[in-house]
Design a protein around this motif. Structure first.
Motif, PDB file in Angstrom:
ATOM      1  N   LYS A  34    -157.281  22.932 -44.614  1.00 58.49           N
ATOM      2  CA  LYS A  34    -155.428  23.663 -44.199  1.00 58.49           C
ATOM      3  C   LYS A  34    -155.150  22.856 -43.124  1.00 58.49           C
ATOM      4  O   LYS A  34    -155.982  21.955 -42.220  1.00 58.49           O
ATOM      5  CB  LYS A  34    -155.086  25.043 -43.132  1.00 58.49           C
ATOM      6  CG  LYS A  34    -154.094  25.040 -42.351  1.00 58.49           C
ATOM      7  CD  LYS A  34    -154.029  26.102 -42.025  1.00 58.49           C
ATOM      8  CE  LYS A  34    -152.640  27.072 -41.212  1.00 58.49           C
ATOM      9  NZ  LYS A  34    -152.400  28.019 -40.687  1.00 58.49           N
ATOM     10  N   ILE A  35    -154.006  22.058 -44.407  1.00 56.62           N
ATOM     11  CA  ILE A  35    -153.386  20.432 -43.266  1.00 56.62           C
ATOM     12  C   ILE A  35    -152.956  20.323 -42.627  1.00 56.62           C
ATOM     13  O   ILE A  35    -151.591  21.329 -43.483  1.00 56.62           O
ATOM     14  CB  ILE A  35    -153.305  19.260 -44.157  1.00 56.62           C
ATOM     15  CG1 ILE A  35    -154.901  19.614 -44.894  1.00 56.62           C
ATOM     16  CG2 ILE A  35    -153.090  17.840 -43.958  1.00 56.62           C
ATOM     17  CD1 ILE A  35    -154.505  18.441 -46.119  1.00 56.62           C
ATOM     18  N   LEU A  36    -152.280  20.750 -41.529  1.00 57.33           N
ATOM     19  CA  LEU A  36    -151.239  20.368 -40.535  1.00 57.33           C
ATOM     20  C   LEU A  36    -149.725  19.427 -41.075  1.00 57.33           C
ATOM     21  O   LEU A  36    -150.258  18.162 -41.486  1.00 57.33           O
ATOM     22  CB  LEU A  36    -151.111  20.267 -39.257  1.00 57.33           C
ATOM     23  CG  LEU A  36    -151.989  21.462 -38.588  1.00 57.33           C
ATOM     24  CD1 LEU A  36    -151.920  21.584 -37.234  1.00 57.33           C
ATOM     25  CD2 LEU A  36    -151.452  22.573 -38.549  1.00 57.33           C
ATOM     26  N   SER A  37    -148.134  19.668 -40.767  1.00 59.21           N
ATOM     27  CA  SER A  37    -147.677  18.779 -41.575  1.00 59.21           C
ATOM     28  C   SER A  37    -147.446  18.377 -40.620  1.00 59.21           C
ATOM     29  O   SER A  37    -147.909  18.052 -39.496  1.00 59.21           O
ATOM     30  CB  SER A  37    -146.139  19.553 -41.688  1.00 59.21           C
ATOM     31  OG  SER A  37    -144.958  18.612 -41.786  1.00 59.21           O
ATOM     32  N   GLY A  38    -148.235  16.328 -41.328  1.00 56.70           N
ATOM     33  CA  GLY A  38    -147.383  15.478 -40.950  1.00 56.70           C
ATOM     34  C   GLY A  38    -149.135  15.145 -40.078  1.00 56.70           C
ATOM     35  O   GLY A  38    -149.282  14.568 -39.275  1.00 56.70           O
ATOM     36  N   SER A  39    -149.886  15.100 -40.658  1.00 56.68           N
ATOM     37  CA  SER A  39    -151.426  15.613 -39.897  1.00 56.68           C
ATOM     38  C   SER A  39    -152.366  15.237 -40.892  1.00 56.68           C
ATOM     39  O   SER A  39    -151.743  15.107 -42.158  1.00 56.68           O
ATOM     40  CB  SER A  39    -152.049  16.245 -38.882  1.00 56.68           C
ATOM     41  OG  SER A  39    -153.122  16.050 -38.827  1.00 56.68           O
ATOM     42  N   PHE A  40    -153.759  15.184 -40.522  1.00 53.73           N
ATOM     43  CA  PHE A  40    -155.060  15.054 -42.372  1.00 53.73           C
ATOM     44  C   PHE A  40    -155.844  15.471 -41.695  1.00 53.73           C
ATOM     45  O   PHE A  40    -155.988  16.571 -40.379  1.00 53.73           O
ATOM     46  CB  PHE A  40    -155.456  13.778 -42.184  1.00 53.73           C
ATOM     47  CG  PHE A  40    -155.548  12.928 -41.378  1.00 53.73           C
ATOM     48  CD1 PHE A  40    -156.708  13.037 -41.019  1.00 53.73           C
ATOM     49  CD2 PHE A  40    -155.091  12.216 -40.133  1.00 53.73           C
ATOM     50  CE1 PHE A  40    -157.918  12.345 -39.794  1.00 53.73           C
ATOM     51  CE2 PHE A  40    -154.901  11.729 -39.207  1.00 53.73           C
ATOM     52  CZ  PHE A  40    -156.248  11.458 -38.968  1.00 53.73           C
ATOM     53  N   VAL A  41    -156.927  16.036 -42.592  1.00 55.84           N
ATOM     54  CA  VAL A  41    -158.193  16.389 -42.455  1.00 55.84           C
ATOM     55  C   VAL A  41    -159.281  15.996 -42.886  1.00 55.84           C
ATOM     56  O   VAL A  41    -159.246  15.255 -44.046  1.00 55.84           O
ATOM     57  CB  VAL A  41    -158.575  18.195 -42.794  1.00 55.84           C
ATOM     58  CG1 VAL A  41    -157.093  19.246 -42.519  1.00 55.84           C
ATOM     59  CG2 VAL A  41    -158.347  18.108 -44.734  1.00 55.84           C
ATOM     60  N   LYS A  42    -160.597  16.114 -41.898  1.00 55.46           N
ATOM     61  CA  LYS A  42    -161.346  15.011 -42.625  1.00 55.46           C
ATOM     62  C   LYS A  42    -162.020  15.648 -43.502  1.00 55.46           C
ATOM     63  O   LYS A  42    -162.752  16.728 -42.939  1.00 55.46           O
ATOM     64  CB  LYS A  42    -161.950  14.399 -41.369  1.00 55.46           C
ATOM     65  CG  LYS A  42    -161.522  13.134 -40.341  1.00 55.46           C
ATOM     66  CD  LYS A  42    -162.520  13.193 -39.137  1.00 55.46           C
ATOM     67  CE  LYS A  42    -163.724  12.717 -39.280  1.00 55.46           C
ATOM     68  NZ  LYS A  42    -164.303  12.516 -37.919  1.00 55.46           N
ATOM     69  N   ALA A  43    -162.862  15.695 -44.760  1.00 54.77           N
ATOM     70  CA  ALA A  43    -163.181  16.154 -46.159  1.00 54.77           C
ATOM     71  C   ALA A  43    -164.249  15.933 -45.863  1.00 54.77           C
ATOM     72  O   ALA A  43    -164.637  14.540 -45.473  1.00 54.77           O
ATOM     73  CB  ALA A  43    -162.577  16.250 -47.481  1.00 54.77           C
ATOM     74  N   LYS A  44    -165.313  16.447 -46.856  1.00 57.74           N
ATOM     75  CA  LYS A  44    -166.846  15.896 -46.827  1.00 57.74           C
ATOM     76  C   LYS A  44    -166.925  14.153 -47.166  1.00 57.74           C
ATOM     77  O   LYS A  44    -167.293  13.185 -46.468  1.00 57.74           O
ATOM     78  CB  LYS A  44    -167.535  16.953 -47.927  1.00 57.74           C
ATOM     79  CG  LYS A  44    -167.128  17.417 -47.174  1.00 57.74           C
ATOM     80  CD  LYS A  44    -168.313  18.734 -48.037  1.00 57.74           C
ATOM     81  CE  LYS A  44    -168.749  20.257 -47.705  1.00 57.74           C
ATOM     82  NZ  LYS A  44    -169.157  21.173 -48.440  1.00 57.74           N
TER      83      LYS A  44
END
Length: 384
Positions: free
Chosen positions: A317-327
């Motif tokens: 789940k990625i918030l708008s205006g942000s990012f996630v650290k995937a593997k």
């Protein structure tokens, strides 16, 4: 010594597109096991072709891709008659086609000569890529009928297969074989970056078309400070539009358009991270190529490919205006320039994260080496 089985690989041409790169690489592996004929609609070959593959061009000398719908239709009728005759003349036992036009022709060839075994390969997400006006209506009619005339189908994403089954009523046996790449035995040395005030270079590669969405990267660069630079490799109809956008956003001095180049890895390695900004994908070759040289990568979480490649298909789940650290890299929402700018800034500021993803990228890419993927394709052909 037992004679090699005769197979054909069928694609429109060998340009710089993802499917064409796959065919070019697979030829090196499949010629080890089979007597391979490469069948092209047009005489356009821009990538290396294994010398052991026979090449047959269905169009006449000097013919090229048509821009007129009427002329394209005439070409298609001509190819519909010529392609089955070539298969029969060459004694082809198994023909493997790539992309929708060739897949439909393979289905027709199978109807004409049921003894030929046919495998088709879908390389993009149909519900998105073919969802435009008359194309949408035609594919909704043609894909269910002609795809199902073939023996087997493989794509480069589980999402593509699910889409074909759910929305196009494809009933033949389906499997997933990911795109092959050439990997390095040793991770190359990347461009060093130690001073946050120095230029931080990001790079993207792809055709300059709407679906690749380079405009989102250009917008993200405009949201960052003046020491962030962008290299764009690729050509296409949006070249002038994207250059105008960079001028409008006053970042034209920080963005370089390089056009098409050969040996793309030797160019992208001079950057600090790689970006894939697509609205949709099949399975992105360019992302794999960047990872194979150890570049940290940022990708949109588009349908399909990036989630499978960067996070073992575990949903995020990625918030708008942000990012996630995937593997294996960073993921941002589709068409979110703010989120993309934040991801770029995060990599720039965190050398330890860049180093971590650099090593993870390099190791991850080895899974997709052509020697591994080629065996999967060989096994699929052998199953018929």
């Amino acid at each position: 010594m037992k004679e090699k089985r005769k197979i054909a690989l069928f694609v429109s041409a060998i340009g710089f597109g993802g499917a064409e790169k796959v065919v070019s690489l697979l030829l090196d592996e499949l010629t080890k096991y089979f007597d391979v004929t490469l069948i092209l609609l047009y005489n356009e070959i821009k990538l290396p072709i294994n010398k052991n593959a026979k090449i047959i061009i269905l169009s006449k000398d000097g013919e090229t891709f048509k821009t007129s719908r009427f002329l394209r239709l005439l070409d298609n009728f001509k190819f519909l008659f010529k392609y089955p005759r070539v298969l029969k003349k060459e004694g082809i036992e198994v023909s493997v086609s790539f992309l929708v036009r060739q897949n439909i022709m393979n289905g027709i060839a199978k109807m004409i000569n049921p003894r030929i075994k046919t495998i088709i390969s879908e390389r993009c997400f149909p519900s998105i890529m073919y969802n435009h006006g008359a194309t949408s209506i035609l594919t909704k009619l043609l894909i269910p009928y002609f795809y199902n005339k073939n023996d087997k189908l493989f794509s480069n994403s589980i999402y593509i297969n699910n889409d074909l089954i759910t929305n196009y009523n494809v009933k033949i046996d389906t499997s997933v074989i990911y795109n092959p790449i050439l990997t390095e035995s040793k991770k190359p040395n990347l461009k060093p970056y130690t001073d946050l005030d120095d230029i931080f270079k990001v790079v993207t590669v792809g055709r300059l078309i709407e679906v690749k969405n380079q405009k989102s990267i250009i917008e993200s660069i405009s949201l960052l400070s003046s020491n962030f630079y962008l290299d764009i490799y690729g050509d296409g109809p949006l070249d002038e539009s994207l250059k105008n956008q960079s001028k409008t956003l006053n970042v034209e001095k920080r963005i370089t358009f390089h056009g098409n180049v050969t040996g793309i890895k030797t160019h992208i390695i001079n950057n600090h991270c790689f970006i894939l900004s697509s609205l949709t994908e099949g399975f992105p070759n360019v992302l794999l190529e960047a990872m194979s040289v150890g570049l940290p990568v940022i990708s949109t979480n588009c349908m399909s490919g990036p989630l499978e490649l960067l996070n073992d298909n575990e949903k995020v789940k990625i918030l708008s205006g942000s990012f996630v650290k995937a593997k294996y890299g960073l993921l941002v929402n589709v068409d979110d320039a703010v989120g993309l700018s934040q991801a770029i800034k995060y990599l720039q500021k965190n050398a330890d994260v860049r180093d971590m993803y650099s090593q993870l990228s390099f190791e991850r890419a080895k899974t997709y080496d052509v020697s591994n993927i080629g065996i999967h394709v060989k096994n699929l052909i052998d199953s018929l």
